[in-house]
Design a protein around this motif. Structure first.
Motif, PDB file in Angstrom:
ATOM      1  N   VAL A   1      62.194  30.347 103.662  1.00 26.04           N
ATOM      2  CA  VAL A   1      61.353  29.143 103.630  1.00 26.04           C
ATOM      3  C   VAL A   1      60.071  29.342 104.422  1.00 26.04           C
ATOM      4  N   ASP A   2      59.996  30.428 105.213  1.00 29.13           N
ATOM      5  CA  ASP A   2      58.782  30.690 105.985  1.00 29.13           C
ATOM      6  C   ASP A   2      57.759  31.508 105.203  1.00 29.13           C
ATOM      7  N   ARG A   3      58.055  31.819 103.941  1.00 27.83           N
ATOM      8  CA  ARG A   3      57.083  32.542 103.121  1.00 27.83           C
ATOM      9  C   ARG A   3      55.861  31.673 102.850  1.00 27.83           C
ATOM     10  N   ALA A   4      54.716  32.329 102.732  1.00 27.84           N
ATOM     11  CA  ALA A   4      53.481  31.576 102.471  1.00 27.84           C
ATOM     12  C   ALA A   4      53.511  30.902 101.108  1.00 27.84           C
ATOM     13  N   ASP A   5      54.208  31.500 100.148  1.00 31.35           N
ATOM     14  CA  ASP A   5      54.269  30.939  98.794  1.00 31.35           C
ATOM     15  C   ASP A   5      55.589  30.219  98.538  1.00 31.35           C
ATOM     16  N   ALA A   6      56.285  29.818  99.592  1.00 33.06           N
ATOM     17  CA  ALA A   6      57.569  29.123  99.426  1.00 33.06           C
ATOM     18  C   ALA A   6      57.362  27.777  98.742  1.00 33.06           C
ATOM     19  N   ARG A   7      58.285  27.408  97.876  1.00 33.66           N
ATOM     20  CA  ARG A   7      58.268  26.114  97.167  1.00 33.66           C
ATOM     21  C   ARG A   7      59.691  25.562  97.198  1.00 33.66           C
ATOM     22  N   SER A   8      60.117  25.228  98.388  1.00 37.32           N
ATOM     23  CA  SER A   8      61.523  24.884  98.630  1.00 37.32           C
ATOM     24  C   SER A   8      61.994  23.709  97.789  1.00 37.32           C
ATOM     25  N   GLU A   9      61.185  22.645  97.692  1.00 35.00           N
ATOM     26  CA  GLU A   9      61.614  21.458  96.954  1.00 35.00           C
ATOM     27  C   GLU A   9      61.769  21.764  95.470  1.00 35.00           C
ATOM     28  N   ALA A  10      60.826  22.543  94.919  1.00 38.28           N
ATOM     29  CA  ALA A  10      60.911  22.897  93.499  1.00 38.28           C
ATOM     30  C   ALA A  10      62.137  23.768  93.232  1.00 38.28           C
ATOM     31  N   VAL A  11      62.437  24.690  94.142  1.00 39.41           N
ATOM     32  CA  VAL A  11      63.610  25.550  93.985  1.00 39.41           C
ATOM     33  C   VAL A  11      64.887  24.719  94.096  1.00 39.41           C
ATOM     34  N   HIS A  12      64.897  23.718  94.973  1.00 37.20           N
ATOM     35  CA  HIS A  12      66.042  22.799  95.084  1.00 37.20           C
ATOM     36  C   HIS A  12      66.337  22.172  93.720  1.00 37.20           C
ATOM     37  N   ASP A  13      65.288  21.698  93.038  1.00 37.70           N
ATOM     38  CA  ASP A  13      65.472  21.074  91.727  1.00 37.70           C
ATOM     39  C   ASP A  13      65.917  22.096  90.679  1.00 37.70           C
ATOM     40  N   GLU A  14      65.390  23.326  90.773  1.00 40.54           N
ATOM     41  CA  GLU A  14      65.776  24.361  89.815  1.00 40.54           C
ATOM     42  C   GLU A  14      67.255  24.720  89.956  1.00 40.54           C
ATOM     43  N   VAL A  15      67.764  24.742  91.186  1.00 40.36           N
ATOM     44  CA  VAL A  15      69.185  25.044  91.399  1.00 40.36           C
ATOM     45  C   VAL A  15      70.045  23.928  90.805  1.00 40.36           C
ATOM     46  N   LEU A  16      69.644  22.676  91.006  1.00 32.89           N
ATOM     47  CA  LEU A  16      70.397  21.559  90.423  1.00 32.89           C
ATOM     48  C   LEU A  16      70.372  21.621  88.896  1.00 32.89           C
ATOM     49  N   GLU A  17      69.224  21.978  88.316  1.00 29.37           N
ATOM     50  CA  GLU A  17      69.134  22.132  86.863  1.00 29.37           C
ATOM     51  C   GLU A  17      70.068  23.243  86.388  1.00 29.37           C
ATOM     52  N   LEU A  18      70.138  24.327  87.175  1.00 31.54           N
ATOM     53  CA  LEU A  18      71.045  25.427  86.836  1.00 31.54           C
ATOM     54  C   LEU A  18      72.492  24.945  86.858  1.00 31.54           C
ATOM     55  N   PHE A  19      72.869  24.195  87.867  1.00 33.67           N
ATOM     56  CA  PHE A  19      74.231  23.660  87.946  1.00 33.67           C
ATOM     57  C   PHE A  19      74.549  22.783  86.739  1.00 33.67           C
ATOM     58  N   MET A  20      73.581  21.949  86.340  1.00 32.33           N
ATOM     59  CA  MET A  20      73.819  21.058  85.193  1.00 32.33           C
ATOM     60  C   MET A  20      73.921  21.861  83.896  1.00 32.33           C
ATOM     61  N   ASP A  21      73.092  22.904  83.765  1.00 34.66           N
ATOM     62  CA  ASP A  21      73.167  23.758  82.571  1.00 34.66           C
ATOM     63  C   ASP A  21      74.530  24.437  82.475  1.00 34.66           C
ATOM     64  N   LEU A  22      75.117  24.771  83.631  1.00 41.89           N
ATOM     65  CA  LEU A  22      76.403  25.471  83.660  1.00 41.89           C
ATOM     66  C   LEU A  22      77.580  24.507  83.706  1.00 41.89           C
ATOM     67  N   GLU A  23      77.279  23.210  83.510  1.00 40.66           N
ATOM     68  CA  GLU A  23      78.319  22.169  83.431  1.00 40.66           C
ATOM     69  C   GLU A  23      79.178  22.137  84.697  1.00 40.66           C
ATOM     70  N   ALA A  24      78.513  22.077  85.842  1.00 44.87           N
ATOM     71  CA  ALA A  24      79.217  21.965  87.118  1.00 44.87           C
ATOM     72  C   ALA A  24      79.884  20.599  87.222  1.00 44.87           C
ATOM     73  N   SER A  25      80.960  20.534  87.978  1.00 45.59           N
ATOM     74  CA  SER A  25      81.658  19.265  88.197  1.00 45.59           C
ATOM     75  C   SER A  25      80.861  18.399  89.164  1.00 45.59           C
ATOM     76  N   HIS A  26      81.257  17.117  89.283  1.00 49.08           N
ATOM     77  CA  HIS A  26      80.556  16.221  90.207  1.00 49.08           C
ATOM     78  C   HIS A  26      80.659  16.729  91.639  1.00 49.08           C
ATOM     79  N   ARG A  27      81.812  17.271  92.005  1.00 51.11           N
ATOM     80  CA  ARG A  27      81.991  17.795  93.352  1.00 51.11           C
ATOM     81  C   ARG A  27      81.070  18.983  93.597  1.00 51.11           C
ATOM     82  N   GLN A  28      80.927  19.857  92.590  1.00 53.75           N
ATOM     83  CA  GLN A  28      80.051  21.009  92.742  1.00 53.75           C
ATOM     84  C   GLN A  28      78.583  20.599  92.769  1.00 53.75           C
ATOM     85  N   LEU A  29      78.228  19.534  92.038  1.00 52.00           N
ATOM     86  CA  LEU A  29      76.837  19.068  92.046  1.00 52.00           C
ATOM     87  C   LEU A  29      76.447  18.475  93.396  1.00 52.00           C
ATOM     88  N   ASP A  30      77.438  18.023  94.161  1.00 51.46           N
ATOM     89  CA  ASP A  30      77.172  17.476  95.500  1.00 51.46           C
ATOM     90  C   ASP A  30      77.130  18.562  96.561  1.00 51.46           C
TER      91      ASP A  30
END
Length: 614
Positions: free
Chosen positions: A128-157
């Motif tokens: 997160v200390d990288r000059a080109d870090a985009r932590s919030e966008a990556v957070h959303d991309e990980v959640l999108e990945l979980f939804m694409d892989l049909e994660a359970s509600h517990r895993q999404l939390d």
């Protein structure tokens, strides 16, 4: 004793091994003044040279009275078999994602496997200390990945931790000031469940990893699924098969002679262990990954370990070049065959098959790097052999159509170099699936491309992007055969006689070729010594010396300047060679050669191939 078992998965170079280093240090595994160096878990010499984990390894830390078993996993898709088999002995996964690059192909591959097994994820957004870090966008991309892989509600939390592994700090939000890795340890204790194991039932353990001790022989490593284990206890080893009760009087019987647990990065000898802990035991001879260890009076087998099938194969054969037997200790077909079949005992993603030729074996793996590491390991052990060009493993579809493996290719390149990269991928039958600008003048593009199209692409890609591009790929699916794909567009220089390479001859050739060898190298007829600037192969006299005269002139005594030859590594060689060429692998050298060494044999073979095609 409270236990947590967790695997750490990430893409190559996202900081996984560095994070494990800091976790071990902050948990008090090492003394404050102890010099342990960097990348403690990369214990294999090849891992240290290449900077990537190749083998799964076990370690543990203790945090507030809880033992946390850590399993470090490879980050390259070619070693996915290492990841798939160890996921069976953990209850959670720590998914490490770069704050700038986001989820990459290997991250997706391993995450899918973990979610399918119902494992609880803990997500760490690293760097997160990288000059080109985009932590919030990556957070959303990980959640999108979980939804694409049909994660359970517990895993999404799943909890998200924002870290800098290099500095050894973590926080629960991107805005919070991080001090140490305490938030990460707390998230593991809170969200990763304890092993749901029965300590009082009959013993049951699935072998997930195999190790070897020069004093004790083969060691079986896995998680105790049920019951207790103690030194001297009688046990049985069940062969591979369907899960359930087994009536097999031939199952190997034995006793536990030694029992080990993992403390820090060391194995510590135990007298007993209970269900839920990850242990290593000695006392059995026929140990293999996927077999079940039980008590002799309750032969109940666990489900074995299934890994995805290989997609690429090569032929291993005895070295029959004129230099054969001069550099290796193990050179016969029997010795090479025994070594390859011995590799199957721990490399579950590998396949070895005998062919109708006694000195040729077909070896199949998950990718060029997977096979290349095997070849490099054998080479360092003193083996000498030859390998063919890699080929994809095709299948026949339900309608009788020919299918081939396709890869999910991700490239990250500067904007001004995108055009030539798109052109190269299109020539190799690649189809663009997604493209987005990631900022800082760079573009990330995803394509679907036949596995055949990747042969030789990496070298051209690095040249076209001047080393600034990043390329990753993973197996995607089997699809319709894509048709012909153009291969190498340049020919090679082939030595036309045996001898020793001479600087004078190389100087005269390097103007129209890229050389692979330096002066003073032993060569033989049919050996490839360079790359031609034209599409055709050219036979050359690399041993030609300067004609001696008794006349001295400025021109005749001109000092020659030789360019640095291109270094031929195993990965480069596997990508480079064509069907009529072989790689000669010895402990001292890696050489390229033609299958048919003499000019006459090559011409006869070319005429025969032309008649067969017509």
């Amino acid at each position: 004793m409270s236990i947590r078992n967790i695997a750490i998965i990430a893409h190559v170079d996202h900081g996984k091994t560095t994070l494990v280093d800091k976790m071990l240090r902050q948990a008090g595994v090492f003394r404050d003044n102890q010099d342990v160096g960097e990348r403690v878990m990369d214990s294999n010499p090849l891992e240290r040279e290449r900077g990537i984990p190749i083998l799964s390894k076990n370690a543990s830390v203790r945090w507030r009275g809880t033992k946390i078993n850590l399993v470090d996993t490879p980050g390259h898709a070619d070693f996915g078999g290492e990841v798939e088999r160890i996921l069976r002995m953990v209850d959670g996964v720590l998914i490490l994602v770069d704050a700038a690059e986001g989820p990459m192909p290997q991250t997706r591959f391993v995450t899918r496997k973990a979610l399918e097994l119902g494992l609880q994820p803990v997500v760490v957004i690293n760097k997160v200390d990288r000059a080109d870090a985009r932590s919030e966008a990556v957070h959303d991309e990980v959640l999108e990945l979980f939804m694409d892989l049909e994660a359970s509600h517990r895993q999404l939390d799943a909890p998200f931790i924002y870290a800098s592994a290099r500095d050894g700090v973590a926080a629960t939000s991107a805005a919070e000031t991080a001090v140490d890795l305490t938030p990460l340890f707390e998230a593991i204790l809170e969200h990763v469940p304890e092993p749901a194991c029965d300590e009082n039932g009959p013993l049951q353990m699935l072998i997930s990893t195999v190790d070897h001790s020069p004093y004790l022989g083969r060691l079986a490593i896995g998680r105790i699924e049920r019951g207790r284990m103690a030194v001297g206890q009688p046990i049985a080893l069940l062969p591979l098969g369907e899960p359930g009760m087994v009536d097999d009087p031939e199952a190997e019987r034995g006793r536990i002679t030694n029992l080990y647990s993992f403390e820090g990065v060391q194995r510590v000898e135990l007298e007993s262990a209970v269900a839920g802990d990850i242990v290593a035991l000695a006392g059995l001879d026929e140990v293999e990954i996927g077999k079940t260890v039980t008590t002799p009076d309750c032969l109940e087998r666990l489900a074995g370990i299934a890994v995805e099938e290989p997609t690429i194969s090569v032929d291993f054969m005895v070295n029959n070049s004129p230099l054969a037997g001069k550099e290796g200790r193990y050179v016969t077909s029997r010795q090479v065959r025994e070594r390859l079949y011995r590799e199957l005992e721990r490399n579950v993603a590998l396949r070895v098959e005998d062919t109708d030729k006694p000195d040729v074996l077909t070896v199949s793996g998950r990718g060029e790097l997977h096979l290349g590491i095997l070849m490099e390991t054998m080479r360092r052990e003193g083996y000498e052999f030859q390998v063919s060009r890699p080929r994809v493993i095709s299948r026949v579809g339900e309608n009788g159509e020919r299918l081939e493996p396709y890869e999910d290719l991700t490239v990250d390149v500067p904007e001004d170099m995108l055009g030539v990269v798109i052109e190269k991928i299109a020539i190799r039958r690649g189809e663009m699936r997604d493209m987005k600008n990631t900022g800082n003048g760079r573009v990330k593009m995803q394509s679907r491309i036949p596995a055949r199209g990747l042969f030789g692409l990496r070298g051209e890609f690095l040249t076209d992007t001047r080393g600034e591009g990043v390329m990753h790929h993973r197996f995607m699916e089997y699809g319709t055969w894509a048709g012909p794909i153009p291969g190498r567009n340049r020919g090679v220089l082939v030595a036309d006689r045996a001898g020793v390479s001479v600087g004078f001859a190389i100087f005269n050739l390097q103007e129209r070729a890229t050389m692979f060898i330096s002066p003073g190298v032993a060569v033989y007829e049919g050996m490839i010594v360079g790359e031609n600037s034209r599409p055709d192969d050219m036979d050359v006299n690399i041993t030609k010396e300067k004609k001696l005269t008794n006349m001295r002139t400025t021109a005749s005594d001109e000092m020659i300047r030789l360019e640095t030859p291109r270094e031929v590594s195993l990965e480069l060689a596997l990508e480079y060679i064509e069907d009529d060429e072989l790689i000669e692998v010895t402990p001292a050298a890696i050489r390229l050669r033609k299958r048919f060494l003499t000019v006459i044999e090559r011409r006869k073979n070319a005429r025969a191939a032309g008649r067969a095609a017509s």
